[in-house]
Write an enzyme that holds these catalytic residues in place. Structure first.
Site, PDB file in Angstrom:
ATOM      1  CD  GLU A  39      73.272 -53.218   4.160  1.00  0.00           C
ATOM      2  OE1 GLU A  39      73.079 -52.759   3.002  1.00  0.00           O
ATOM      3  OE2 GLU A  39      72.703 -52.778   5.164  1.00  0.00           O
ATOM      4  CB  CYS A  74      69.904 -50.913   2.087  1.00  0.00           C
ATOM      5  SG  CYS A  74      69.707 -51.959   3.537  1.00  0.00           S
TER       6      CYS A  74
END
Length: 464
Positions: free
Chosen positions: A236, A270
Site C-alpha cells: 500500500e 496516503c
C-alpha cells in the site's frame, strides 16, 4: 546521556516541541533473527487453534484497546503530532477492525465445499502460511499495524512489525496490549531494526510473506527483495488523490469536505485529498470558498481541542514538503494562502493552497505529504476525469456531483483508482477493501480480503 551519532541508538522526538521523548536502541541481526524464530515457534501452536478461539482473542484485543485508549491516544499525539481528537478516532477505528475481523472476517476463513464434476467432494481450506513481516509508516501509529496484524492473526499466522522509528513507543505499546489481551507470547514481535537488517528479515526462511505501507520507492525495494526469495507481497503505497468537482456539484459542500479531507491528520494521509480538479464553470466559486476554509484552519498545539492543524511529523519531512511547494511556485504555481514555514518551535506548516497548478510542477505530479492543496482547472467534466487519471498513482479519490448516478458511473467505469468517495471523504472502513493500483501498490486489506491475502487456499478432493 545518549550519543545521537551512535548508529545503534536513535531518539523519538515530539514534533510539536522538538523535544526528545525517549532514546531507543536498534536490534542487531542476531537478536532480530531470534525474534523471528520465536514467532515461528509460536505460530506452530497458534495455527492449530480454532477460528473461534482466535476470534475470542481478537475481540479481547479490541476491549484492551478501549481500556488503554487514553494512554495510547496521548502517546500517538506525542510521537507524531496528530490532533488528540484524531488519535481517539484512530483507536475507535481499530476497535471496529477487531470486532469486524472476529465476526464477519472469521466467515471468510470458513471451509468451503464444492461438488466435483466427477461426483466427488471438494473442500477449500484457508490455511495459515507462517510468519508475516509488516513494514509500517508513522502517520497512523496504531491503525497501520492493526490493519495487517489483526487480519493475519485471525488467519492463524505469526506477525512481525517493523514500525517507523519515530513511533517506536507506539509499536512497543501495541505488543503489550496484544499480550495483555491474551495473545500467546512471541506470536507478535516488534523488530526495532535498520534497513539492512530488514532486508535480512525478508530473506529469513521462517518469513513467508511481506506487507509494506510506504512510498513507491520503498515498495519497489521490498518487492524486489521479496521476489528474489519468491515471497508474496502486499503493498500500500503513496498517492496524490484527485477530488473531482463537477459542474453540477454542491459548491458549499464540496469546499467544506475537501478542506477537511486535505488537512486531516495534519495532511499526512496516503488517502488524503491532494489534487482538487474543478470544472471551469465551477472553478472560481469553489476556489473562493475552499481557500476561505483553508485559511481558517487554526495551527497549534495538537493536544488543544481548539486546534485544527498540528505539526508535520519530522523536521526533514517539513523541509521536503516546503521544497516541493517552492519548486512548484518557481514553475508557475501561485500561493493563495500559507506556503511559509512559521517562526515557532516544532515542525509546523500552515494550511496552503496552490493555484495555477500545471504538469511539470511537484504539486501536479508528486505526493505532497502535508496540508498543501493543489487547485487544477479543467475545461469540463470530461477533462476533469482525464486530469484525475493523469497520475502514476491510484489509491483513492473523490467525486462531487448532485447527480449521484452519474458520479457512481464515473467511479465504476472511468476513475482509475482503488477507492472513491462520492460527495464525502473517508479513511477506511473495516468492511470495505483498502488498496490501490498503479504506483500505489497492489493487494487488498479489510473487507474480508485481508484475512485471505496470506493464506494457502488448499484444494482437497475426495472421491465417492
Amino acid at each position: 546521556m545518549s550519543n545521537t551519532n551512535d548508529k545503534t541508538n536513535f531518539e523519538t522526538i515530539n514534533p510539536a516541541t522538538g523535544e526528545t521523548i525517549e532514546t531507543h536502541k536498534y536490534m542487531d541481526s542476531k537478536e532480530a533473527a531470534s525474534k523471528v524464530k520465536d514467532a515461528h515457534n509460536a505460530f506452530l501452536k497458534w495455527k492449530l487453534t480454532s477460528l473461534d478461539e482466535r476470534a475470542k482473542i481478537i475481540k479481547s484485543i479490541g476491549k484492551t484497546l478501549e481500556k488503554n485508549k487514553d494512554a495510547y491516544a496521548k502517546l500517538m499525539t506525542q510521537e507524531m503530532g496528530k490532533l488528540i481528537s484524531q488519535s481517539y478516532e484512530e483507536i475507535e477505528l481499530c476497535i471496529g477492525i477487531c470486532d469486524y475481523t472476529a465476526t464477519e472476517g472469521l466467515k471468510h476463513l470458513q471451509d468451503e465445499y464444492r461438488p466435483l464434476y466427477d461426483g466427488g467432494k471438494g473442500t477449500i481450506h484457508y490455511s495459515p502460511i507462517g510468519v508475516i513481516y509488516g513494514i509500517q509508516p508513522w502517520n497512523f501509529p496504531l491503525y497501520q499495524p492493526i490493519r495487517y496484524s489483526i487480519a493475519n492473526l485471525m488467519a492463524g499466522n505469526g506477525v512481525l512489525l517493523k514500525h517507523a522509528k519515530n513511533v517506536t513507543g507506539s509499536a512497543i505499546k501495541l505488543k503489550e496490549i496484544y499480550e495483555e489481551a491474551g495473545l500467546p507470547k512471541d506470536l507478535f514481535q516488534v523488530l526495532v531494526i535498520n534497513h539492512d537488517v530488514s532486508d535480512e528479515i525478508i530473506a529469513n526462511d521462517a518469513v513467508r510473506g511481506v506487507t509494506l505501507t510506504g512510498s513507491s520507492g520503498a515498495g519497489k525495494h521490498v518487492a524486489i527483495k521479496s521476489a528474489e526469495v519468491l515471497k508474496k507481497t502486499v503493498l500500500e503505497l503513496g498517492s496524490n488523490d484527485a477530488y473531482v468537482v463537477l459542474d453540477d456539484a454542491d459548491i458549499d459542500l464540496a469546499a467544506e469536505v475537501c478542506a477537511k479531507a486535505r488537512i486531516y491528520n495534519n495532511g499526512q494521509t496516503c488517502v488524503a485529498a491532494k489534487r482538487f480538479i474543478v470544472a471551469d464553470s465551477a472553478y472560481d466559486a469553489f476556489k473562493e470558498k475552499f481557500v476561505s476554509h483553508m485559511k481558517a484552519m487554526e495551527l497549534g498545539d495538537p493536544t488543544n481541542s481548539d486546534t485544527d492543524l498540528g505539526p508535520i511529523a519530522r523536521k526533514d519531512l517539513r523541509e521536503e514538503l516546503h521544497d516541493k511547494v517552492t519548486k512548484s511556485v518557481e514553475n508557475g504555481a501561485k500561493v493563495l494562502c500559507g506556503g511559509e514555514i512559521p517562526n515557532t518551535k516544532g515542525y509546523f506548516y500552515p494550511s496552503t493552497v496552490l493555484d495555477n497548478v500545471k504538469p511539470g510542477q511537484p504539486a501536479y505530479s508528486d505526493e505532497l505529504f502535508g496540508p498543501v492543496a493543489s487547485l487544477i482547472k479543467a475545461k469540463d467534466n470530461e477533462d476533469a476525469m482525464r486530469i484525475a487519471n493523469d497520475s502514476k498513482f491510484g489509491l483513492g479519490g473523490g467525486i462531487f456531483s448532485k447527480n449521484e448516478e452519474k458520479a457512481l458511473e464515473l467511479a465504476k467505469n472511468h476513475f482509475d483508482t482503488g477507492m472513491i468517495h462520492i460527495n464525502s471523504y473517508g479513511l477506511a472502513y473495516p468492511n470495505m477493501p483498502f488498496g490501490g493500483v498503479k504506483d500505489s501498490g497492489y493487494g487488498r486489506e479489510h473487507g474480508g480480503f485481508g484475512v485471505r491475502e496470506f493464506t494457502n487456499a488448499k484444494a482437497i478432493t475426495q472421491q465417492k
